[in-house]
Design a protein around this motif. Structure first.
Motif, mmCIF file in Angstrom:
data_model
loop_
_atom_site.group_PDB
_atom_site.id
_atom_site.type_symbol
_atom_site.label_atom_id
_atom_site.label_comp_id
_atom_site.label_asym_id
_atom_site.label_seq_id
_atom_site.Cartn_x
_atom_site.Cartn_y
_atom_site.Cartn_z
ATOM 1 N N LYS A 17 1.069 -0.890 -0.152
ATOM 2 C CA LYS A 17 -0.214 -0.302 -0.106
ATOM 3 C C LYS A 17 0.925 1.600 0.472
ATOM 4 C CE LYS A 17 -3.800 -2.270 2.528
ATOM 5 N NZ LYS A 17 -2.794 -3.718 2.552
ATOM 6 N N LEU A 18 0.649 2.214 -0.904
ATOM 7 C CA LEU A 18 2.098 3.092 -0.794
ATOM 8 C C LEU A 18 0.505 4.414 -1.307
ATOM 9 C CD1 LEU A 18 4.921 3.372 -1.268
ATOM 10 C CD2 LEU A 18 4.272 3.625 -3.575
ATOM 11 N N PHE A 19 1.449 5.667 -0.725
ATOM 12 C CA PHE A 19 0.591 6.975 -0.971
ATOM 13 C C PHE A 19 2.473 7.331 -1.804
ATOM 14 C CE2 PHE A 19 1.574 6.086 3.601
ATOM 15 C CZ PHE A 19 2.472 8.172 4.304
ATOM 16 N N GLU A 20 1.439 8.958 -1.766
ATOM 17 C CA GLU A 20 2.554 10.037 -1.971
ATOM 18 C C GLU A 20 3.005 9.924 -3.224
ATOM 19 O OE1 GLU A 20 4.021 12.979 -0.800
ATOM 20 O OE2 GLU A 20 2.220 12.511 1.262
ATOM 21 N N SER A 21 2.095 10.888 -3.819
ATOM 22 C CA SER A 21 2.443 10.274 -5.980
ATOM 23 C C SER A 21 3.485 10.518 -6.137
ATOM 24 C CB SER A 21 1.624 11.808 -6.264
ATOM 25 O OG SER A 21 1.796 13.250 -6.074
ATOM 26 N N ASN A 22 5.023 11.266 -5.789
ATOM 27 C CA ASN A 22 5.885 11.442 -6.462
ATOM 28 C C ASN A 22 6.952 9.432 -6.235
ATOM 29 O OD1 ASN A 22 6.564 13.146 -7.251
ATOM 30 N ND2 ASN A 22 7.540 14.293 -5.696
ATOM 31 N N ALA A 23 6.308 8.817 -4.832
ATOM 32 C CA ALA A 23 6.777 7.641 -4.670
ATOM 33 C C ALA A 23 5.987 6.415 -5.363
ATOM 34 C CB ALA A 23 6.225 6.821 -3.130
ATOM 35 N N ILE A 24 3.987 6.900 -5.894
ATOM 36 C CA ILE A 24 4.113 5.777 -6.714
ATOM 37 C C ILE A 24 3.788 5.922 -7.601
ATOM 38 C CG2 ILE A 24 1.699 5.539 -7.944
ATOM 39 C CD1 ILE A 24 0.250 6.931 -5.186
ATOM 40 N N LEU A 25 4.613 7.239 -8.838
ATOM 41 C CA LEU A 25 5.139 7.467 -10.089
ATOM 42 C C LEU A 25 6.630 6.496 -9.985
ATOM 43 C CD1 LEU A 25 4.781 11.181 -10.360
ATOM 44 C CD2 LEU A 25 3.516 9.197 -11.812
ATOM 45 N N LYS A 26 7.599 6.318 -9.335
ATOM 46 C CA LYS A 26 8.510 5.685 -9.373
ATOM 47 C C LYS A 26 8.497 4.438 -9.526
ATOM 48 C CE LYS A 26 11.790 9.678 -7.462
ATOM 49 N NZ LYS A 26 12.156 10.078 -6.047
ATOM 50 N N TYR A 27 7.222 4.074 -8.851
ATOM 51 C CA TYR A 27 7.243 2.738 -8.076
ATOM 52 C C TYR A 27 6.890 1.792 -9.324
ATOM 53 C CZ TYR A 27 5.381 -2.477 -6.276
ATOM 54 O OH TYR A 27 4.523 -3.524 -6.473
ATOM 55 N N ILE A 28 5.659 2.802 -9.590
ATOM 56 C CA ILE A 28 5.415 1.942 -11.657
ATOM 57 C C ILE A 28 6.416 1.654 -11.974
ATOM 58 C CG2 ILE A 28 3.520 2.392 -13.245
ATOM 59 C CD1 ILE A 28 1.859 4.109 -11.004
ATOM 60 N N SER A 29 7.404 3.131 -12.005
ATOM 61 C CA SER A 29 7.792 3.183 -13.409
ATOM 62 C C SER A 29 8.886 2.513 -13.627
ATOM 63 C CB SER A 29 8.724 5.059 -13.828
ATOM 64 O OG SER A 29 7.922 5.560 -13.596
ATOM 65 N N ILE A 30 9.575 1.741 -12.269
ATOM 66 C CA ILE A 30 10.692 0.383 -11.960
ATOM 67 C C ILE A 30 10.183 -0.358 -12.127
ATOM 68 C CG2 ILE A 30 11.878 0.368 -9.979
ATOM 69 C CD1 ILE A 30 12.456 3.265 -9.241
ATOM 70 N N LYS A 31 8.649 -0.826 -11.293
ATOM 71 C CA LYS A 31 8.518 -2.116 -11.727
ATOM 72 C C LYS A 31 7.802 -2.267 -13.176
ATOM 73 C CE LYS A 31 4.401 -4.546 -10.114
ATOM 74 N NZ LYS A 31 4.779 -5.916 -9.054
ATOM 75 N N LYS A 32 7.361 -1.753 -13.765
ATOM 76 C CA LYS A 32 6.475 -2.294 -15.114
ATOM 77 C C LYS A 32 8.264 -1.575 -16.440
ATOM 78 C CE LYS A 32 2.588 -2.792 -13.523
ATOM 79 N NZ LYS A 32 2.816 -4.518 -14.007
ATOM 80 N N GLU A 33 9.361 -1.140 -16.004
ATOM 81 C CA GLU A 33 10.201 -1.076 -15.939
ATOM 82 C C GLU A 33 10.084 0.077 -17.550
ATOM 83 O OE1 GLU A 33 12.069 -4.264 -17.998
ATOM 84 O OE2 GLU A 33 11.863 -5.113 -16.079
ATOM 85 N N LEU A 34 9.583 0.747 -16.781
ATOM 86 C CA LEU A 34 9.462 2.405 -18.162
ATOM 87 C C LEU A 34 10.214 3.038 -18.089
ATOM 88 C CD1 LEU A 34 5.508 3.036 -16.488
ATOM 89 C CD2 LEU A 34 6.547 1.692 -18.247
ATOM 90 N N THR A 35 11.251 2.631 -18.716
ATOM 91 C CA THR A 35 12.783 3.841 -18.551
ATOM 92 C C THR A 35 12.514 4.976 -18.991
ATOM 93 O OG1 THR A 35 13.550 2.497 -20.128
ATOM 94 C CG2 THR A 35 13.791 1.478 -18.150
ATOM 95 N N GLN A 36 11.505 4.697 -20.170
ATOM 96 C CA GLN A 36 11.583 6.066 -21.078
ATOM 97 C C GLN A 36 10.738 6.997 -20.213
ATOM 98 O OE1 GLN A 36 9.374 3.634 -21.209
ATOM 99 N NE2 GLN A 36 7.704 4.414 -22.575
ATOM 100 N N PHE A 37 10.496 6.632 -19.171
ATOM 101 C CA PHE A 37 9.800 7.455 -17.803
ATOM 102 C C PHE A 37 10.415 7.803 -16.560
ATOM 103 C CE2 PHE A 37 5.913 6.295 -20.202
ATOM 104 C CZ PHE A 37 5.544 7.256 -20.649
ATOM 105 N N TYR A 38 10.981 6.501 -16.183
ATOM 106 C CA TYR A 38 11.991 7.623 -15.133
ATOM 107 C C TYR A 38 13.860 6.430 -15.633
ATOM 108 C CZ TYR A 38 13.668 6.987 -9.890
ATOM 109 O OH TYR A 38 14.562 7.692 -8.768
ATOM 110 N N PRO A 39 14.627 7.181 -16.289
ATOM 111 C CA PRO A 39 15.648 6.804 -16.949
ATOM 112 C C PRO A 39 16.323 5.780 -16.283
ATOM 113 C CG PRO A 39 15.916 9.025 -16.980
ATOM 114 C CD PRO A 39 14.463 8.882 -15.983
ATOM 115 N N LYS A 40 16.921 5.175 -16.714
ATOM 116 C CA LYS A 40 18.063 4.197 -16.304
ATOM 117 C C LYS A 40 19.719 4.897 -16.241
ATOM 118 C CE LYS A 40 16.872 -0.882 -17.009
ATOM 119 N NZ LYS A 40 17.036 -1.964 -17.871
#
Length: 710
Positions: free
Chosen positions: A63-86
């Motif tokens: 269970k996660l709150f705080e939008s910045n943390a959520i944005l990073k979590y989704i990006s890393i979990k789903k490997e969205l490297t264009q949105f959160y660069p490697k």
């Protein structure tokens, strides 16, 4: 199990996360929390988010709150490297902005809420210090614009990131205030571009409806219009290969890696005096550019414009003293180096092509050129002791401009050997692949003329300047990675020897091939005593060895290309397995056709949709990862996906992939690579839909085959 996303359309951080979910096509279940009814304060919601804020995310036990943390979590979990660069530096910049925005943009939220939203929704009176809050907001926007919005995206990232999604959510709170965004044109245009993206408009749909109901001013109406202005970003270069300033500007554009349209004008035919061209360049000279609404002529002005626009600091330093020394030479060049062009034009080009008489002072003009070049070498190259003009460690605009004029002398009988060090200086500058590329047509033309020994030698060996060893590519036309490597070699115009390996005859399983590639796979590369296999490693090696930065860009974009290639190893294996199971296996190996074609087709469709959203920016990118030119990532992918041509795959649901493939397969060198492969496809497939047929035949979809490219 899909993600469960708790949000409210009226919550700015909710809109940021919702934008990411829609852009990335991540599967999620959305649950609206009604703030007006206090649903965010219920025990059920507090169990998920004890902070009672929005948004929140549930992923299994997490269970996660705080939008910045959520944005990073989704990006890393789903490997969205264009949105959160490697790449560590790019990721640090994104984190920097997100951390700063938590407090740095607080005046914006305070002003929008207390002065507009709360009075509108809760009948609260506007605070007495409203004017001061407005001034604080203006100061905040000025700081944000000057620090974080220097490029197209936040912190000058090569593509949209979660920093942009959060930024849009924060800034668009001001749409409710009636702020005149015309006083911040960069912010205005940035937000307008974001709202031209369908997924972001969808994430903001309810909020935009509310803004429209407030009778917004012109600047806000412009922002929320959603007009796609990408057609206005196109750069047109008007030039001619025989024009030295044209070649200098062309070199700059090649170096920048941007997409641009080349329009060759023939002065002999008066094409530079047409009303259409004079509207762009009233001087009627070459080169000229049209960059959106901006028209420019004069090569130095054009080169400096692109240096500033695309931050080409290596060519035109941001250091004040280094920039001044480059400007010093460019100003000197405008007058003192013109003896070169006068000599070439009046004594050779004019008599040879315009039937003008040879001037009686030809010998004197040659002496003037020699005097100029002696001064050039003495003053700007320190008697030949400096590698580049003014002692720069790398070539700059000064060197590009100088050498473009020096090559004008190739059509003359000028004795280069009399100017000590001039020949080696030219060869050194032409180590730049962009210089070779911009001069290719000119050098082809020179080889058809009667030119001096040095010029003849120089124009003929340019493709071998960087290397002494010969490349040998071990190849099979059916092998996807083989075609990727061969495409690169052809596009880069690198000389190589090709050796076909008979896979059916087992040639790849025995010496001498196994001495080169013990893995028995294709392709393989031999470079002197160096052997290499694995296509991605081969392509990277070629690009680094020959400085092919247009195919393997420098960082930070290189890290994004690497991330795609790493994913490609396993992520797109399904494409090849699909064509193997449903065509090549049954056709050549007597294997049975699998019965689960519907399920497999659905998986391929999902994979292609993933490719679009993850690597083509939702269909907004021309090339993978938002590169401005095709890279080795694109060459690897089209080699893999072209196997679907044999199974009559239906590309109709993927218009962005259709245009992407057509664009690449219309490139002559890529078509040359695939010519035999396409020929086999035409004669071995029992059915072929119109789109695949048009790609293979080189025609437009639905056209007859009378004008085929192969």
């Amino acid at each position: 199990m899909s993600l469960i996303f708790y949000f409210s359309p009226s919550s700015p951080p909710s809109r940021a996360v919702r934008s990411l979910l829609l852009l990335s096509k991540v599967v999620f279940s959305g649950k609206i929390v009604d703030l007006t009814r206090g649903e965010h304060k219920t025990p059920e919601y507090q169990y998920i988010n004890p902070n009672q804020s929005l948004p929140a995310l549930v992923d299994g036990p997490l269970k996660l709150f705080e939008s910045n943390a959520i944005l990073k979590y989704i990006s890393i979990k789903k490997e969205l490297t264009q949105f959160y660069p490697k790449h560590i530096l790019n990721r640090a910049r994104v984190d920097c902005y997100l951390d700063w925005s938590q407090t740095g943009l607080e005046p914006i939220g305070t002003y929008a809420n207390e002065c507009y939203l709360f009075p509108m929704m809760m009948n609260k009176p506007a605070p007495q210090n409203k004017e001061q809050m407005y001034q604080d907001t203006i100061s905040t926007l000025k700081f944000f614009e000057s620090i974080f919005l220097k490029g197209r995206y936040i912190y000058n990232q090569p593509s949209m990131t979660i920093a942009d999604l959060k930024c849009v959510a924060d800034l668009t709170q001001l749409l409710l205030t009636g702020l005149d965004f015309n006083q911040f044109p960069k912010i205005r245009d940035y937000l307008q571009e974001m709202f031209s993206i369908p997924e972001i408009r969808e994430a903001y749909a309810e909020y935009l409806d509310m803004i429209k109901s407030t009778k917004p001013n012109d600047s806000i109406s412009y922002i929320i219009s959603g007009i796609d202005k990408r057609s206005n970003w196109q750069i047109n270069l008007y030039h001619h290969p025989l024009s030295s300033p044209s070649r200098a500007c062309r070199t700059t554009l090649f170096y920048s890696g941007i997409d641009f349209i080349e329009k060759i004008l023939f002065i002999q035919k008066g094409e530079n005096r047409t009303p259409e061209f004079l509207a762009i360049n009233p001087n009627g000279s070459l080169p000229a550019i049209q960059d959106g609404n901006l028209c420019l002529f004069e090569s130095s002005a054009i080169m400096k414009h692109f240096a500033r626009k695309f931050k080409l600091y290596k060519l035109y330093s941001f250091n004040l003293q280094a920039k001044a020394k480059t400007d010093e030479y460019l100003d000197f060049h405008l007058t003192e180096m013109q003896s070169i062009n006068r000599y070439a034009s009046s004594c050779f080009i004019g008599p040879a092509f315009l039937k003008l008489p040879v001037p009686p002072n030809k010998a004197q003009q040659q002496k003037d050129v020699a005097t100029t070049l002696e001064f050039f070498v003495k003053t700007f190259l320190n008697k030949g002791n400096w590698a580049y003009i003014n002692g720069s460690p790398i070539p700059t605009f000064a060197d590009i401009r100088a050498c473009c004029d020096l090559t004008q002398l190739f059509i003359t009988d000028f004795p280069f050997e009399q100017i000590l060090g001039l020949d080696t200086y030219l060869q050194r500058v032409f180590q730049m692949n962009e210089m070779k590329k911009s001069h290719s047509e000119y050098f082809d033309f020179l080889q058809s003329q009667k030119i001096g020994k040095f010029a003849q030698h120089f124009t003929q060996i340019q493709e071998q300047v960087r290397y002494k060893e010969k490349l040998t590519l071990y190849f099979n036309f059916v092998s996807p990675p083989s075609k990727a490597v061969k495409s690169l070699l052809k596009l880069a115009q690198i000389s190589y020897t090709e050796k076909d390996i008979d896979i059916q005859g087992g040639e790849n399983t025995r010496p001498p091939y196994t001495n080169i590639n013990p893995n028995q796979s294709l392709p393989a590369l031999n470079f002197g005593e160096f052997n290499l296999f694995e296509s991605h490693a081969i392509m990277k090696f070629i690009c680094i060895q020959f400085n092919l930065t247009e195919f393997y860009p420098n960082y930070p974009l290189r890290s994004l290309i690497d991330s795609f290639l790493d994913f490609h190893h396993t992520g797109f294996k399904q494409l090849t397995l699909y064509s193997m199971d449903f065509f090549f296996g049954p056709k050549f190996m007597k294997k049975q056709v699998p019965q689960n074609i519907d399920e497999r087709t659905r998986e391929i469709n999902e994979l292609l949709q993933f490719f679009i959203e993850t690597f083509l920016g939702g269909g907004h990118y021309k090339y993978i990862m938002g590169s401005r030119t095709p890279t080795i990532a694109d060459l690897a992918f089209i080699a893999e996906i072209s196997g679907l041509f044999f199974v009559d795959f239906d590309f109709t649901p993927f218009p962005s992939i259709k245009s992407y493939l057509r664009n690449l397969f219309e490139m002559r060198h890529i078509r040359d690579t695939y010519s035999k492969y396409f020929l086999v496809a035409r004669f071995m497939t029992s059915s072929m839909n119109n789109y695949i047929a048009s790609i293979i035949k080189g025609t437009k979809e639905g056209e007859s085959a009378c004008c085929e490219l192969i």
